[in-house]
Motif scaffolding. Structure first.
Motif, PDB file in Angstrom:
ATOM      1  N   THR A  29       0.833  -1.198   0.000  1.00 54.70           N
ATOM      2  CA  THR A  29       0.000   0.000   0.000  1.00 54.70           C
ATOM      3  C   THR A  29       0.865   1.244   0.000  1.00 54.70           C
ATOM      4  O   THR A  29       0.640   2.170  -0.779  1.00 54.70           O
ATOM      5  CB  THR A  29      -0.939   0.013   1.226  1.00 54.70           C
ATOM      6  N   ALA A  30       1.857   1.268   0.874  1.00 55.93           N
ATOM      7  CA  ALA A  30       2.729   2.441   0.959  1.00 55.93           C
ATOM      8  C   ALA A  30       3.397   2.716  -0.382  1.00 55.93           C
ATOM      9  O   ALA A  30       3.417   3.862  -0.858  1.00 55.93           O
ATOM     10  CB  ALA A  30       3.772   2.244   2.056  1.00 55.93           C
ATOM     11  N   MET A  31       3.918   1.693  -1.008  1.00 58.75           N
ATOM     12  CA  MET A  31       4.606   1.891  -2.288  1.00 58.75           C
ATOM     13  C   MET A  31       3.644   2.314  -3.384  1.00 58.75           C
ATOM     14  O   MET A  31       3.969   3.175  -4.208  1.00 58.75           O
ATOM     15  CB  MET A  31       5.359   0.628  -2.658  1.00 58.75           C
ATOM     16  N   ILE A  32       2.457   1.736  -3.408  1.00 58.92           N
ATOM     17  CA  ILE A  32       1.466   2.104  -4.417  1.00 58.92           C
ATOM     18  C   ILE A  32       1.067   3.561  -4.255  1.00 58.92           C
ATOM     19  O   ILE A  32       0.985   4.310  -5.233  1.00 58.92           O
ATOM     20  CB  ILE A  32       0.239   1.162  -4.341  1.00 58.92           C
ATOM     21  N   VAL A  33       0.819   3.988  -3.034  1.00 56.00           N
ATOM     22  CA  VAL A  33       0.434   5.383  -2.791  1.00 56.00           C
ATOM     23  C   VAL A  33       1.554   6.326  -3.222  1.00 56.00           C
ATOM     24  O   VAL A  33       1.301   7.353  -3.864  1.00 56.00           O
ATOM     25  CB  VAL A  33       0.048   5.609  -1.309  1.00 56.00           C
ATOM     26  N   ILE A  34       2.783   5.995  -2.905  1.00 49.20           N
ATOM     27  CA  ILE A  34       3.909   6.841  -3.299  1.00 49.20           C
ATOM     28  C   ILE A  34       4.018   6.914  -4.821  1.00 49.20           C
ATOM     29  O   ILE A  34       4.193   7.996  -5.395  1.00 49.20           O
ATOM     30  CB  ILE A  34       5.211   6.358  -2.641  1.00 49.20           C
ATOM     31  N   VAL A  35       3.883   5.785  -5.500  1.00 55.10           N
ATOM     32  CA  VAL A  35       3.967   5.772  -6.969  1.00 55.10           C
ATOM     33  C   VAL A  35       2.820   6.553  -7.601  1.00 55.10           C
ATOM     34  O   VAL A  35       3.017   7.313  -8.551  1.00 55.10           O
ATOM     35  CB  VAL A  35       3.998   4.322  -7.506  1.00 55.10           C
ATOM     36  N   LEU A  36       1.612   6.392  -7.067  1.00 59.72           N
ATOM     37  CA  LEU A  36       0.460   7.072  -7.649  1.00 59.72           C
ATOM     38  C   LEU A  36       0.363   8.550  -7.270  1.00 59.72           C
ATOM     39  O   LEU A  36      -0.502   9.256  -7.782  1.00 59.72           O
ATOM     40  CB  LEU A  36      -0.843   6.365  -7.244  1.00 59.72           C
ATOM     41  N   LEU A  62      -4.919  -3.207  -4.997  1.00 56.43           N
ATOM     42  CA  LEU A  62      -5.645  -2.114  -5.655  1.00 56.43           C
ATOM     43  C   LEU A  62      -7.144  -2.220  -5.389  1.00 56.43           C
ATOM     44  O   LEU A  62      -7.810  -1.211  -5.135  1.00 56.43           O
ATOM     45  CB  LEU A  62      -5.363  -2.114  -7.157  1.00 56.43           C
ATOM     46  N   ARG A  63      -7.680  -3.433  -5.427  1.00 55.27           N
ATOM     47  CA  ARG A  63      -9.101  -3.638  -5.156  1.00 55.27           C
ATOM     48  C   ARG A  63      -9.437  -3.202  -3.726  1.00 55.27           C
ATOM     49  O   ARG A  63     -10.448  -2.529  -3.491  1.00 55.27           O
ATOM     50  CB  ARG A  63      -9.454  -5.114  -5.360  1.00 55.27           C
ATOM     51  N   ILE A  70      -9.309   4.960  -1.336  1.00 52.19           N
ATOM     52  CA  ILE A  70      -7.961   5.544  -1.436  1.00 52.19           C
ATOM     53  C   ILE A  70      -7.510   5.648  -2.885  1.00 52.19           C
ATOM     54  O   ILE A  70      -6.797   6.566  -3.265  1.00 52.19           O
ATOM     55  CB  ILE A  70      -6.974   4.718  -0.586  1.00 52.19           C
ATOM     56  N   VAL A  71      -7.954   4.708  -3.708  1.00 52.82           N
ATOM     57  CA  VAL A  71      -7.582   4.657  -5.120  1.00 52.82           C
ATOM     58  C   VAL A  71      -8.861   4.617  -5.948  1.00 52.82           C
ATOM     59  O   VAL A  71      -9.847   3.997  -5.545  1.00 52.82           O
ATOM     60  CB  VAL A  71      -6.718   3.405  -5.404  1.00 52.82           C
ATOM     61  N   SER A  72      -8.825   5.284  -7.096  1.00 56.82           N
ATOM     62  CA  SER A  72      -9.944   5.148  -8.031  1.00 56.82           C
ATOM     63  C   SER A  72      -9.446   4.451  -9.294  1.00 56.82           C
ATOM     64  O   SER A  72      -8.284   4.614  -9.693  1.00 56.82           O
ATOM     65  CB  SER A  72     -10.582   6.493  -8.356  1.00 56.82           C
ATOM     66  N   ARG A  73     -10.323   3.663  -9.871  1.00 57.37           N
ATOM     67  CA  ARG A  73     -10.022   2.876 -11.063  1.00 57.37           C
ATOM     68  C   ARG A  73     -10.794   3.471 -12.224  1.00 57.37           C
ATOM     69  O   ARG A  73     -11.998   3.714 -12.119  1.00 57.37           O
ATOM     70  CB  ARG A  73     -10.450   1.430 -10.816  1.00 57.37           C
ATOM     71  N   HIS A  74     -10.107   3.693 -13.331  1.00 60.62           N
ATOM     72  CA  HIS A  74     -10.730   4.257 -14.521  1.00 60.62           C
ATOM     73  C   HIS A  74     -10.560   3.271 -15.668  1.00 60.62           C
ATOM     74  O   HIS A  74      -9.438   3.034 -16.116  1.00 60.62           O
ATOM     75  CB  HIS A  74     -10.086   5.599 -14.885  1.00 60.62           C
ATOM     76  N   LEU A  87      -4.843   8.177  -7.195  1.00 56.11           N
ATOM     77  CA  LEU A  87      -5.248   8.419  -5.815  1.00 56.11           C
ATOM     78  C   LEU A  87      -6.502   9.286  -5.800  1.00 56.11           C
ATOM     79  O   LEU A  87      -6.654  10.196  -6.607  1.00 56.11           O
ATOM     80  CB  LEU A  87      -4.141   9.144  -5.042  1.00 56.11           C
ATOM     81  N   THR A  88      -7.379   8.996  -4.875  1.00 58.31           N
ATOM     82  CA  THR A  88      -8.537   9.855  -4.628  1.00 58.31           C
ATOM     83  C   THR A  88      -8.074  11.008  -3.749  1.00 58.31           C
ATOM     84  O   THR A  88      -6.907  11.064  -3.312  1.00 58.31           O
ATOM     85  CB  THR A  88      -9.637   9.077  -3.897  1.00 58.31           C
TER      86      THR A  88
END
Length: 132
Positions: A29-36, A62-63, A70-74, A87-88
């Motif tokens: 989660t931490a890495m995904i948030v930093i990347v996004l 991601l799901r 925290i994350v939105s999917r498009h 990120l939302t």
């Protein structure tokens, strides 16, 4: 605080905020948030940027992050199908604290390694590291 606002104590096992803490304390989660934090990313680009994460774990994380807001999917209706993540507004509030944790880890990694070596030397006469 109003009378209708509950008071939570994260140290209590019944506190519902523990699930949020568990989610954001997850290394992926931490890495995904930093990347996004910079921009939207496609799944493959996100996987490459995070590094070391399997496709299955990335999809599951991601799901869960999407479910938590925290994350939105498009998803785009085109061929081939294209899906991007970002990120939302709520997710963007996580960037600064997680980036600070990342900086702490980078700044203190040599101290952590030294502490591990000292610990292992004191507790393992053969010099073999302890199993986690």
């Amino acid at each position: 605080m109003t009378a209708s606002t509950p008071t939570w104590d994260i140290l209590q096992s019944t506190c519902p905020s523990r699930t949020s803490l568990a989610r954001i304390a997850n290394k992926w989660t931490a890495m995904i948030v930093i990347v996004l934090s910079g921009q939207r990313k496609r799944f493959g680009d996100l996987r490459t940027a995070v590094g070391g994460i399997s496709g299955k774990v990335l999809a599951e994380t991601l799901r869960e992050l999407e479910r938590d807001g925290i994350v939105s999917r498009h998803a785009y209706d085109e061929m081939p199908p294209r899906v991007e993540y970002e990120l939302t507004e709520l997710g963007r509030t996580l960037h600064e604290p997680l980036q600070a944790l990342g900086r702490w880890a980078e700044d203190n990694f040599s101290s952590v390694l030294a502490a591990r070596e000292e610990y292992d030397e004191q507790r393992i006469p053969s010099g073999r590291p302890l199993r986690p």
